[in-house]
Design a protein around this motif. Sequence first.
Motif, PDB file in Angstrom:
ATOM      1  N   LEU A 315       3.147  19.198  -4.221  1.00 12.66           N
ATOM      2  CA  LEU A 315       4.200  18.012  -3.388  1.00 12.66           C
ATOM      3  C   LEU A 315       3.210  16.668  -3.205  1.00 12.66           C
ATOM      4  N   GLU A 319       3.804  12.883  -4.465  1.00  8.21           N
ATOM      5  CA  GLU A 319       4.023  11.643  -3.832  1.00  8.21           C
ATOM      6  C   GLU A 319       3.032  10.532  -4.198  1.00  8.21           C
ATOM      7  N   ARG A 326       4.756  12.663 -11.688  1.00  9.88           N
ATOM      8  CA  ARG A 326       5.495  13.182 -10.599  1.00  9.88           C
ATOM      9  C   ARG A 326       6.517  14.048 -10.960  1.00  9.88           C
ATOM     10  N   ILE A 330       6.495  18.067  -9.179  1.00 10.69           N
ATOM     11  CA  ILE A 330       7.631  18.433  -8.621  1.00 10.69           C
ATOM     12  C   ILE A 330       8.161  19.752  -9.067  1.00 10.69           C
ATOM     13  N   LEU A 363      12.219  14.598  -2.464  1.00  6.67           N
ATOM     14  CA  LEU A 363      11.420  13.642  -3.404  1.00  6.67           C
ATOM     15  C   LEU A 363      12.411  13.721  -4.659  1.00  6.67           C
ATOM     16  N   GLU A 364      13.264  14.308  -5.099  1.00 10.22           N
ATOM     17  CA  GLU A 364      14.086  14.090  -6.190  1.00 10.22           C
ATOM     18  C   GLU A 364      15.172  13.231  -5.955  1.00 10.22           C
ATOM     19  N   GLY A 399      12.754  12.950   6.105  1.00 10.17           N
ATOM     20  CA  GLY A 399      13.253  12.706   4.648  1.00 10.17           C
ATOM     21  C   GLY A 399      14.867  12.409   4.484  1.00 10.17           C
ATOM     22  N   THR A 439       3.284   8.502   7.402  1.00  6.47           N
ATOM     23  CA  THR A 439       4.455   8.496   6.757  1.00  6.47           C
ATOM     24  C   THR A 439       5.377   7.969   7.664  1.00  6.47           C
TER      25      THR A 439
END
Length: 555
Positions: A315, A319, A326, A330, A363-364, A399, A439
């Motif tokens: 992961l 990022e 990427r 994932i 992330l997706e 997130g 972050t």
Amino acid sequence: MGIANINVAIVEDNGVARINLRNHLLAMGFVDIGCYSHGRELRNAMRKRSFHLILMDFHLGPDKTGVEVIQELQQSGSLKPSTAVVFLTADSVPMVLGQIVDIHPDVVVLKPYTIRNLEKAVILTLQFRDALKPVFRELDNHRYNKALALLDEVIASKKLSKSRTNLTKLRGRLLIKAGQFKKAIALYERILQASDKVVWAQWGLVLSRYLSGDIAGSEADLERMLNTHMTKDKACEWLTRINIQKTQYQRAQGYIDMIREGDLTMSAARLKVHLCQVQDNVEDAIKLLEKKRETNRHSRERFAELTMDLARCHLVLAEKSSGKDRDNAIKAARMLIGSASRRAVDEELSLKRNYMSAMVAVLEGDEDKALEILKQDGMMELESADVSLLADAASAWMGVGEAGLASELMQECEDKMAQLQDENEKTVSSLRILKNEETMGDKKSRALEFNKSGLALFNQSEFDEGIDYFYQAHILFPKEPAFLLNLLQCMVEAKIASHKKVRSIDIYRKLLEFTLSDANQKRFNDVKAKMKADVSIHQPPATSEQTEEVADSKE
């Protein structure tokens, strides 16, 4: 306390040895005896009950060692200082004994032992604990100065003169806990002047010097300890951590590389992994974890944890990557999380899997899927969560836009980190927290944003809604009295005595410690007047001197 009233846990993977040990204890008069074949069973039991005495084997088959189990119980808060720990081991290798000594057991019993030896070790341990019961009670409640004062009274009485070494060890640890580093240094130096081979005193001196700010002195001691087989690997870990904190990462890498890869403990391996990550060598971190994971394939618990660590590394790689790289990172993370879920061995691992699945969804770009995972039953049951899980939870909630909840979880991370016994895990945790903070943004900026939102709601008399924004601002930046005053004023206007982890009366007391600006002092006086009018709301359950505290406060 009589033997019949003492709760005992036996953790031994060998069934015959476990039964024999139980029979020995029954013959001694013990009645309440829990038997467990590995640490996972003990952890599950200790979620529901506590023990006065734990008899722990070092080697627990393919599962985690007894040392790792005790460290995890200490980190989660399940194992209090008042619980006695007796270690059993057939392994007299210096490295193994060093690991055991590091967690400060009451005694180590070498196998094969006789019934007489075992009985003597257990009885002496319980007698020592009973004589120091008030000391350990204060230790349980983190009142270190009080515990130290009580211990000094026992030492002065000379009632436990035969336990002088154990008393000295305990006093040294208490001096460090109480922040009396100069006294701790003097204690350890005195011991080493008599004999420079006392390993526990060497480590105590290193820690005391380091915490006192004498980093150069502790480094000099550690460099000398590199020349001794029994202390070399631990000294390398120490020097790695020191150089990470100084952001001298290449130097830190040199020290951690001095430890043979096969000799890396789990916590040392995690330290090396995170050191690779801060140097943007994520691929090297992945290679190391893949090797450790393969060598632990027959340990269900270790394999599952290493799988999750490996997924987390992918992961991190995702990022930092874009495009096909990427997507591949994932995909690898998702496959590893699925693999770990098939080997899930306890509730905490299941929670880690779910939070990491939510991070994958974020992330997706699939926020709906992430929210669906995060809103499942039990996702906020994090009381016994470790720092790694709390950091994952904070990342996942951040997130999906829940900045307030993410901030609270990060504060819990810091609170948990402060209580960690394993210095490697503490350094790893600090690196995780630092990454999350980078972050999420710097604390003061986020606190100002929360405070701004709270003020907007307060000005519209929406006090109930505004409270949490002021609370978030306070936990992010507790040294700013204006945030604390805003929180108190909002709670008083809403006629609410407590919110999450704070009470209005405690905020009031805290504000008395600050020097306020003229404007804030006037506001505080107005708030005190309203608290006086609503004293039944803003006072704790009455004790005689507390009842009048706000009512009698002068404007």
